[in-house]
Design an enzyme around this catalytic site. Structure first.
Site, PDB file in Angstrom:
ATOM      1  N   HIS A 167      22.358 -14.658  13.883  1.00  0.00           N
ATOM      2  CA  HIS A 167      22.757 -16.001  14.316  1.00  0.00           C
ATOM      3  C   HIS A 167      23.660 -15.930  15.552  1.00  0.00           C
ATOM      4  O   HIS A 167      24.514 -16.787  15.759  1.00  0.00           O
ATOM      5  CB  HIS A 167      23.461 -16.767  13.193  1.00  0.00           C
ATOM      6  CG  HIS A 167      22.685 -16.782  11.913  1.00  0.00           C
ATOM      7  ND1 HIS A 167      21.616 -17.627  11.684  1.00  0.00           N
ATOM      8  CD2 HIS A 167      22.806 -16.024  10.787  1.00  0.00           C
ATOM      9  CE1 HIS A 167      21.134 -17.410  10.474  1.00  0.00           C
ATOM     10  NE2 HIS A 167      21.822 -16.438   9.907  1.00  0.00           N
ATOM     11  N   SER A 286      24.558 -12.917  44.315  1.00  0.00           N
ATOM     12  CA  SER A 286      24.548 -14.346  44.609  1.00  0.00           C
ATOM     13  C   SER A 286      24.752 -14.551  46.110  1.00  0.00           C
ATOM     14  O   SER A 286      25.535 -13.838  46.742  1.00  0.00           O
ATOM     15  CB  SER A 286      25.672 -15.049  43.842  1.00  0.00           C
ATOM     16  OG  SER A 286      25.895 -16.356  44.342  1.00  0.00           O
ATOM     17  N   LYS A 292      29.101 -11.750  41.778  1.00  0.00           N
ATOM     18  CA  LYS A 292      28.014 -11.859  40.804  1.00  0.00           C
ATOM     19  C   LYS A 292      27.094 -10.639  40.832  1.00  0.00           C
ATOM     20  O   LYS A 292      26.799 -10.073  41.860  1.00  0.00           O
ATOM     21  CB  LYS A 292      27.173 -13.113  41.079  1.00  0.00           C
ATOM     22  CG  LYS A 292      27.873 -14.419  40.779  1.00  0.00           C
ATOM     23  CD  LYS A 292      28.219 -14.565  39.308  1.00  0.00           C
ATOM     24  CE  LYS A 292      26.998 -14.635  38.418  1.00  0.00           C
ATOM     25  NZ  LYS A 292      26.156 -15.807  38.692  1.00  0.00           N
ATOM     26  N   GLU A 299      15.496 -11.954  33.488  1.00  0.00           N
ATOM     27  CA  GLU A 299      15.181 -13.381  33.444  1.00  0.00           C
ATOM     28  C   GLU A 299      13.739 -13.655  33.866  1.00  0.00           C
ATOM     29  O   GLU A 299      13.067 -14.530  33.295  1.00  0.00           O
ATOM     30  CB  GLU A 299      16.164 -14.129  34.342  1.00  0.00           C
ATOM     31  CG  GLU A 299      17.580 -14.106  33.779  1.00  0.00           C
ATOM     32  CD  GLU A 299      18.640 -14.538  34.783  1.00  0.00           C
ATOM     33  OE1 GLU A 299      19.810 -14.625  34.388  1.00  0.00           O
ATOM     34  OE2 GLU A 299      18.292 -14.780  35.964  1.00  0.00           O
TER      35      GLU A 299
END
Length: 484
Positions: A167, A286, A292, A299
């Site tokens: 969970h 980024s 970043k 992804e």
């Protein structure tokens, strides 16, 4: 203005135009042409045609001299295609007609005999089955590469510990290698699925004709052997209409991409929680935020999984409405199969590079693995070993967790007197299992996160990856293009 196509001056007529007085409309031709998609099948088409020529000679349908002219011509066509010198024509409806058209230009009128005893229906199916064998081998090899990367990362950090999540909450401490191995075993099942799909694709449709077989004394079994297939078709109608092997490839690819997507999500989660540093070579930055380090590979794997699943659903929807035997709807099989196979191989390769370069932060991992009383169940099981029923032990440890939380301390720091008040057996229980290492060592079952058990799992995965590579090398078809 002339739009080109088979209706243009000097253009060749379609293979099927014998009963047609007029040329096809350029719009219809552009809509139905599959050359842009199926030209990548030229190797399979040349190899299948060469096997068919030998079958025609063996059946006495062609003379040996005619067969040699055709074989030599096909070799020249293959050479042009391999070298990038092949000139496709506006009148080429697909790669099959392009090869035959160029063969006739090179060999003369005997080129018109190539299609004797063959339909594009069994020709296309044969090319497709040869490609499917190669695609299954490529997929197995790519999956084995990712499994190998997982094993390598696990062995490079054998002591790294992370909180195993249920969970999305810390549940129990586990070795990072254990979680990497879990992904590896899912991918190993995918290898089995592609091997299974490959075995069912290992059947030659050549000789089935359009739907009902041929009146020529061809030997489909001999041709199948010549092409490296395990068997020939059993039923000509089924051979030309069947696309189960494509559906199986798409299904295997879909499940494998789902597994890849789950691994990708874990990598993104690990990076987001500071447990791993993404490698420079497999991360992006980024354009605005200089700090970043983005898991774009992970992804994109997640995103492209949806594309593969869509291809599976779309193709099954196409198949479900088709009566026997062949219908042009089946032309859509190649675009679906090609895209799914390409995305699968590319995704597994990219994930392998990403996983291989991950830099685990062992201290951050262990800190979070120890948070949240993740070893509480180990204390409950210690009570069970002392003779307490599990439900009673579960309730007692739960009460101790609540007490520790109200005092702002850890379960391991409660005094024996406090524990004795909750349950007499708690004070005497072995609390060494509350440590991360004690919890890991306490695991006894095969397949658990016990360090020695994890070592066994990594060995099994390494052996499975090696066996998969060997299978792929042996299963991949050797196509005779006449270039040697």
């Amino acid at each position: 203005m002339d739009d080109g196509g088979p209706g243009a001056p000097g253009a060749s007529r379609p293979l099927w135009a014998g009963g047609f007085a007029g040329a096809p409309d350029p719009g219809m031709w552009a809509y139905t042409s599959s050359l842009a998609t199926d030209r990548r099948l030229w190797r399979q088409d040349v190899a299948g045609s060469r096997a068919h020529v030998r079958g025609l000679v063996g059946a006495g349908v062609l003379e040996a001299g005619e067969g040699k002219l055709l074989l030599d011509g096909l070799a020249r066509v293959a050479g042009e295609l391999a070298a990038g010198r092949f000139a496709f024509s506006d009148g080429d409806e697909d790669v099959h007609s392009a090869v035959e058209r160029r063969l006739t230009e090179l060999a003369g009128p005997v080129g018109g005999k190539l299609h004797t005893g063959r339909s594009r229906n069994d020709q296309v199916a044969t090319d497709l089955h040869l490609w499917l064998k190669e695609a299954c081998a490529d997929a197995v090899e790519a999956l084995a590469g990712l499994v190998g990367a997982l094993v390598g990362a696990a062995r490079a950090a054998p002591d790294a510990v992370v909180p195993g999540l249920t969970h999305l909450q810390p549940a129990q401490p586990v070795l990072w290698a254990f979680q990497l191995a879990a992904h590896g075993f899912a991918l190993a099942r995918d290898i089995g699925r592609f091997q299974d799909a490959g075995r069912r694709a290992d059947v030659s449709p050549l000789g089935a004709g359009a739907i009902a077989g041929s009146s020529f004394p061809l030997d489909p079994a001999a041709t199948a052997t010549a092409l490296g297939f395990a068997a020939a078709f059993d039923n000509a109608m089924d051979a030309t209409a069947d696309r189960d092997a494509v559906a199986e490839l798409l299904a295997a690819a879909g499940i494998a991409m789902v597994h890849a997507s789950r691994l990708a999500e874990d990598v993104a989660l690990w990076a987001g929680r500071g447990w791993v540093r993404l490698p420079d070579a497999w991360a992006t930055g980024s354009s605005m935020l200089p700090q970043k380090r983005n898991p774009d590979v992970a992804e994109l794997v997640r995103g492209r999984t949806g594309t593969v699943l869509g291809r599976l659903a779309g193709f099954l929807a196409t198949l479900k409405g088709l009566p026997l035997a062949y219908a042009r709807d089946l032309q859509e099989d190649k675009a679906a199969a090609f895209e799914a196979a390409d995305l699968l191989v590319a995704s597994m390769g990219a994930l392998a590079g990403l996983v291989d370069g991950l830099e685990p932060d062992r201290a951050a991992m262990r800190r979070d693995a120890a948070a949240g009383e993740t070893t509480a169940v180990d204390l409950a099981e210690a009570l069970v070993r002392d003779g307490v029923a599990f439900r009673e032990a579960h309730a007692a440890v739960g009460a101790a967790v609540r007490l520790a939380a109200t005092r702002g301390i850890r379960l391991a720091d409660l005094a024996p007197d406090d524990l004795a008040v909750i349950h007499p057996a708690l004070a005497a229980a072995d609390r060494s299992v509350l440590s991360i290492d004690g919890s890991l060592a306490a695991k006894a079952t095969p397949g658990s996160t016990n360090p020695s058990r994890v070592g066994d799992q990594l060995t099994r995965l390494q052996v499975a990856a090696s066996a998969a590579r060997s299978w792929a090398a042996g299963f991949r078809p050797a196509l005779d293009l006449g270039l040697d």
